[in-house]
Write a protein that holds these residues in place. Structure first.
Motif, PDB file in Angstrom:
ATOM      1  N   UNK A  99       0.818  -1.205   0.000  1.00 40.75           N
ATOM      2  CA  UNK A  99       0.000   0.000   0.000  1.00 40.75           C
ATOM      3  C   UNK A  99       0.855   1.259   0.000  1.00 40.75           C
ATOM      4  N   UNK A 100       1.898   1.255   0.805  1.00 35.41           N
ATOM      5  CA  UNK A 100       2.812   2.396   0.845  1.00 35.41           C
ATOM      6  C   UNK A 100       3.495   2.579  -0.503  1.00 35.41           C
ATOM      7  N   UNK A 101       3.924   1.498  -1.116  1.00 40.37           N
ATOM      8  CA  UNK A 101       4.575   1.589  -2.430  1.00 40.37           C
ATOM      9  C   UNK A 101       3.601   2.138  -3.478  1.00 40.37           C
ATOM     10  N   UNK A 102       2.352   1.670  -3.454  1.00 40.49           N
ATOM     11  CA  UNK A 102       1.346   2.204  -4.379  1.00 40.49           C
ATOM     12  C   UNK A 102       1.132   3.697  -4.143  1.00 40.49           C
ATOM     13  N   UNK A 103       1.019   4.092  -2.888  1.00 44.41           N
ATOM     14  CA  UNK A 103       0.815   5.496  -2.557  1.00 44.41           C
ATOM     15  C   UNK A 103       2.005   6.335  -3.017  1.00 44.41           C
ATOM     16  N   UNK A 104       3.226   5.846  -2.813  1.00 44.16           N
ATOM     17  CA  UNK A 104       4.419   6.573  -3.248  1.00 44.16           C
ATOM     18  C   UNK A 104       4.441   6.751  -4.760  1.00 44.16           C
ATOM     19  N   UNK A 105       4.052   5.723  -5.505  1.00 42.43           N
ATOM     20  CA  UNK A 105       3.995   5.827  -6.969  1.00 42.43           C
ATOM     21  C   UNK A 105       2.971   6.884  -7.375  1.00 42.43           C
ATOM     22  N   UNK A 124     -13.975   2.787   8.902  1.00 41.40           N
ATOM     23  CA  UNK A 124     -12.817   2.072   8.370  1.00 41.40           C
ATOM     24  C   UNK A 124     -11.566   2.660   9.031  1.00 41.40           C
ATOM     25  N   UNK A 125     -11.361   2.294  10.284  1.00 43.26           N
ATOM     26  CA  UNK A 125     -10.261   2.876  11.052  1.00 43.26           C
ATOM     27  C   UNK A 125      -8.890   2.492  10.493  1.00 43.26           C
ATOM     28  N   UNK A 126      -8.783   1.318   9.899  1.00 46.65           N
ATOM     29  CA  UNK A 126      -7.492   0.919   9.312  1.00 46.65           C
ATOM     30  C   UNK A 126      -7.111   1.867   8.169  1.00 46.65           C
ATOM     31  N   UNK A 127      -8.084   2.218   7.330  1.00 47.95           N
ATOM     32  CA  UNK A 127      -7.812   3.155   6.234  1.00 47.95           C
ATOM     33  C   UNK A 127      -7.441   4.524   6.798  1.00 47.95           C
ATOM     34  N   UNK A 128      -8.191   4.973   7.793  1.00 46.55           N
ATOM     35  CA  UNK A 128      -7.924   6.285   8.373  1.00 46.55           C
ATOM     36  C   UNK A 128      -6.498   6.362   8.914  1.00 46.55           C
ATOM     37  N   UNK A 129      -6.079   5.362   9.653  1.00 49.12           N
ATOM     38  CA  UNK A 129      -4.725   5.338  10.217  1.00 49.12           C
ATOM     39  C   UNK A 129      -3.685   5.306   9.095  1.00 49.12           C
ATOM     40  N   UNK A 130      -3.923   4.449   8.097  1.00 49.35           N
ATOM     41  CA  UNK A 130      -2.994   4.345   6.966  1.00 49.35           C
ATOM     42  C   UNK A 130      -2.837   5.705   6.279  1.00 49.35           C
ATOM     43  N   UNK A 131      -3.952   6.381   5.995  1.00 51.68           N
ATOM     44  CA  UNK A 131      -3.900   7.669   5.290  1.00 51.68           C
ATOM     45  C   UNK A 131      -3.253   8.750   6.142  1.00 51.68           C
ATOM     46  N   UNK A 132      -3.600   8.804   7.421  1.00 46.47           N
ATOM     47  CA  UNK A 132      -3.020   9.834   8.279  1.00 46.47           C
ATOM     48  C   UNK A 132      -1.514   9.665   8.421  1.00 46.47           C
ATOM     49  N   UNK A 162       7.937   9.210   2.082  1.00 41.80           N
ATOM     50  CA  UNK A 162       7.339   7.893   2.273  1.00 41.80           C
ATOM     51  C   UNK A 162       7.126   7.618   3.759  1.00 41.80           C
ATOM     52  N   UNK A 163       6.045   6.884   4.035  1.00 43.89           N
ATOM     53  CA  UNK A 163       5.721   6.538   5.428  1.00 43.89           C
ATOM     54  C   UNK A 163       6.187   5.141   5.782  1.00 43.89           C
ATOM     55  N   UNK A 164       7.171   4.629   5.082  1.00 49.36           N
ATOM     56  CA  UNK A 164       7.627   3.265   5.354  1.00 49.36           C
ATOM     57  C   UNK A 164       8.281   3.146   6.686  1.00 49.36           C
TER      58      UNK A 164
END
Length: 164
Positions: A99-105, A124-132, A162-164
């Motif tokens: 997901x991080x790689x897709x977002x970085x692209x 969808x708390x998982x999405x919220x955390x990922x996006x934040x 990147x948020x890796x």
């Protein structure tokens, strides 16, 4: 990440992208929406026609790992601003950085000069955390006809980190 490749999708990828949606949507949404909501959205947003349109009208990426389609991301314009419409990784590949790689692209393709918007269904708390974690901040909420709430986030223009 072993053997991860991400490329712009083409019409030959429609079935692979649809398969990602058919696996991820129930796993993602059934715990906080309804079976009807999931089926309606699968039939609408993950139909052959809708996925084909996302490839031809917007920019859609597809991620492969070990030869298998494991993730997808689509971005386009909404009200003149870039918006990420979809980002999904198959459940068995979560936690691998796909997901991080897709977002970085996507951030690289969009460029640092633009705010980027994204939305998710409230709950969808998982999405919220990922996006934040990737720099998105609350923008506004809107009620959906199905009785759920869409939360819109915005990532301010600026350098891509990147948020890796």
């Amino acid at each position: 990440m072993e053997d991860l490749s991400i490329r712009v999708a083409n019409l030959d990828d429609v079935q692979a992208i649809r398969s990602i949606g058919l696996v991820t949507w129930p796993a993602t949404y059934l715990s906080f929406t309804s079976p009807d909501f999931v089926m309606e959205n699968l039939n609408t947003w993950w139909s052959h026609g809708s996925v084909s349109a996302s490839i031809t009208d917007d920019t859609t990426f597809i991620a492969f790992q070990d030869g298998q389609a494991v993730g997808t991301l689509t971005f386009g314009l909404f009200e003149g601003e870039p918006v990420i419409w979809k980002i999904y990784v198959v459940p068995e590949a979560h936690g691998r950085g796909i997901g991080t790689a897709l977002m970085d692209v996507a951030f690289t393709a969009i460029g640092p000069a633009y705010d980027v918007r994204i939305e998710f269904v409230k709950g969808n708390s998982a999405a919220q955390i990922f996006y934040e974690r990737r720099g998105f901040e609350f923008d506004f909420e809107e009620d959906m006809a199905e009785g759920f709430t869409t939360v819109w986030l915005r990532r301010p223009a600026g350098p891509i980190i990147s948020a890796t």
